[in-house]
Scaffold this active site. Structure first.
Site, short mmCIF file in Angstrom:
data_model
loop_
_atom_site.label_atom_id
_atom_site.label_comp_id
_atom_site.label_asym_id
_atom_site.label_seq_id
_atom_site.Cartn_x
_atom_site.Cartn_y
_atom_site.Cartn_z
N ASP A 141 0.83 -1.21 0.00
CA ASP A 141 0.00 0.00 0.00
C ASP A 141 0.87 1.26 0.00
O ASP A 141 1.99 1.25 0.49
CB ASP A 141 -0.92 -0.03 1.24
CG ASP A 141 -2.08 0.94 1.12
OD1 ASP A 141 -2.37 1.41 0.00
OD2 ASP A 141 -2.72 1.22 2.16
N GLY A 142 0.30 2.34 -0.55
CA GLY A 142 0.96 3.65 -0.48
C GLY A 142 1.50 4.17 -1.80
O GLY A 142 2.16 5.21 -1.82
N GLY A 149 -0.12 5.52 -4.29
CA GLY A 149 -0.76 6.78 -4.65
C GLY A 149 -0.13 7.95 -3.89
O GLY A 149 0.21 8.98 -4.48
N HIS A 164 2.14 3.52 -9.02
CA HIS A 164 1.91 2.08 -9.24
C HIS A 164 3.06 1.46 -10.04
O HIS A 164 3.48 0.34 -9.77
CB HIS A 164 0.58 1.86 -9.97
CG HIS A 164 -0.61 2.25 -9.15
ND1 HIS A 164 -0.76 1.89 -7.84
CD2 HIS A 164 -1.73 2.98 -9.45
CE1 HIS A 164 -1.90 2.37 -7.35
NE2 HIS A 164 -2.51 3.04 -8.32
N SER A 169 -7.55 -5.32 -5.20
CA SER A 169 -8.63 -5.91 -4.41
C SER A 169 -9.95 -5.84 -5.18
O SER A 169 -10.10 -5.03 -6.11
CB SER A 169 -8.77 -5.19 -3.07
OG SER A 169 -9.45 -3.96 -3.22
N ASN A 213 -11.11 -2.41 -5.30
CA ASN A 213 -10.36 -1.40 -6.05
C ASN A 213 -11.04 -0.97 -7.36
O ASN A 213 -10.66 0.03 -7.97
CB ASN A 213 -8.91 -1.84 -6.32
CG ASN A 213 -8.03 -1.82 -5.09
OD1 ASN A 213 -7.12 -2.62 -4.95
ND2 ASN A 213 -8.28 -0.89 -4.17
C1 IPE Z 1 -5.47 -2.73 -0.16
O1 IPE Z 1 -5.16 -1.39 -0.29
C2 IPE Z 1 -5.41 -3.40 -1.49
C3 IPE Z 1 -4.09 -3.50 -2.11
C4 IPE Z 1 -2.95 -3.15 -1.56
C5 IPE Z 1 -4.07 -4.08 -3.43
P1 IPE Z 1 -6.28 -0.25 -0.44
O2 IPE Z 1 -5.55 1.04 -0.52
O3 IPE Z 1 -7.20 -0.59 -1.52
O4 IPE Z 1 -7.06 -0.39 0.95
P2 IPE Z 1 -7.96 0.67 1.74
O5 IPE Z 1 -8.97 1.19 0.78
O6 IPE Z 1 -7.03 1.75 2.20
O7 IPE Z 1 -8.53 -0.10 2.86
C1 IPE Z 2 -1.69 0.26 -3.30
O1 IPE Z 2 -1.46 1.63 -3.33
C2 IPE Z 2 -1.93 -0.33 -4.66
C3 IPE Z 2 -3.33 -0.66 -4.93
C4 IPE Z 2 -4.31 -0.64 -4.07
C5 IPE Z 2 -3.65 -1.06 -6.30
P1 IPE Z 2 -2.66 2.68 -3.28
O2 IPE Z 2 -3.05 3.01 -4.68
O3 IPE Z 2 -3.75 2.22 -2.42
O4 IPE Z 2 -1.93 3.95 -2.64
P2 IPE Z 2 -2.53 4.94 -1.57
O5 IPE Z 2 -3.01 4.11 -0.43
O6 IPE Z 2 -3.65 5.69 -2.24
O7 IPE Z 2 -1.38 5.82 -1.20
MG MG Z 3 -4.14 2.41 -0.44
#
Ligand code: IPE
Ligand code: IPE
Ligand code: MG
Length: 248
Positions: free
Chosen positions: A26-27, A29, A43, A71, A74
């Protein structure tokens, strides 16, 4: 009839593990945002971290690595982000197949493939086939995966077996149910890591992580390194896993 008590094989007790590490990557974005770039830039940077982490596993004694890539929730993101992620997955598989095969990695996918496009499904099938004989690291990629969705799909198949007379309701127990999960060939994760500072599991391996150790770390996924994985693995070895019993 009384159930035979489950005997834990001695090597399970003695091993310093973790044998199976699962990561919620995660993270991405926020990593991109901090650089004033679009989320997809994050990504792409995140996908580039996977190889180093996979290749660090054998030296750390990690046989199974499971990563959360997308997920079932997502799909709620913008069409641009979802389409960008799907195209990244296609690109990633096409680009990484050779390196993964050469490294001796066996790749599997978990999650619901039905909603993915044909081209991506073919690439996933091909990657699984190309690496099927490998045994050095078992990499499982959770793509269109949701823990609740997985349990619901498993229950549907189990109910069908009951309806077909292949399974008796009385025989449904903690051993039977996981045979219907996507992860049926994998051991349960010993250690689950989530990057980016969020302390939640977002449906990742709901059933399987009942007794997993958790690490919620602040590092954003595109900054995660093999070195950090090594530190978390060493830290895992100091944990006292009791599985409900009393420590001796
Ligand atoms: C969980 O992250 C799914 C993945 C890392 C693929 P999300 O960013 O989608 O989760 P939430 O929305 O913060 O719970
Ligand atoms: C995790 O990073 C990757 C996926 C869920 C596909 P995020 O896209 O959730 O990044 P943040 O949480 O918004 O920083
Ligand atoms: Mg996230």
């Amino acid at each position: 009839m009384a159930k035979t008590p489950k005997i834990i094989p001695i090597e399970t007790v003695m091993t310093d593990g973790p044998q199976h590490v699962a990561i919620i990557m995660d993270g991405n974005g926020r990593w991109a945002q901090a650089r004033g770039r679009p989320r997809l830039f994050g990504h792409h940077a995140g996908a580039k971290r996977v190889r180093e982490v996979v290749e660090a596993c054998p030296d750390l004694g990690v046989k199974y690595l499971t990563i959360f890539a997308f997920s079932t929730e997502n799909w709620k993101r913008t069409q641009t982000e979802v389409a960008g992620l799907m195209s990244l997955f296609r690109l990633y598989i096409a680009k990484e197949t050779r390196a993964l095969a050469k490294h001796g990695t066996r790749v599997r996918f978990i999650g619901d493939r039905m909603r993915l496009d044909r081209k991506l499904i073919d690439l996933m099938d091909n990657l699984e086939k190309e690496t099927a004989k490998n045994d050095r690291v078992h990499l499982t990629i959770a793509l269109n995966y949701g823990g609740r969705d997985e349990v619901a799909r498993a229950t549907r198949r189990l109910a069908q077996d009951v309806a077909d007379g292949k399974l008796q309701p009385d025989n449904v127990d903690e051993e039977t149910l996981p045979r219907y999960l996507d992860t049926h060939v994998l051991p349960d994760p010993d250690l689950v890591i989530r990057t980016s500072g969020e302390a939640r599991i977002s449906g990742f391996l709901l059933w399987q992580s009942a007794y997993s150790e958790y690490e919620f770390i602040d590092t954003l996924w595109p900054d995660f390194t093999a070195e950090e994985l090594g530190e978390l693995v060493v830290n895992f070895r100091t944990r006292d896993r009791r599985f409900g019993a009393v420590a001796e």
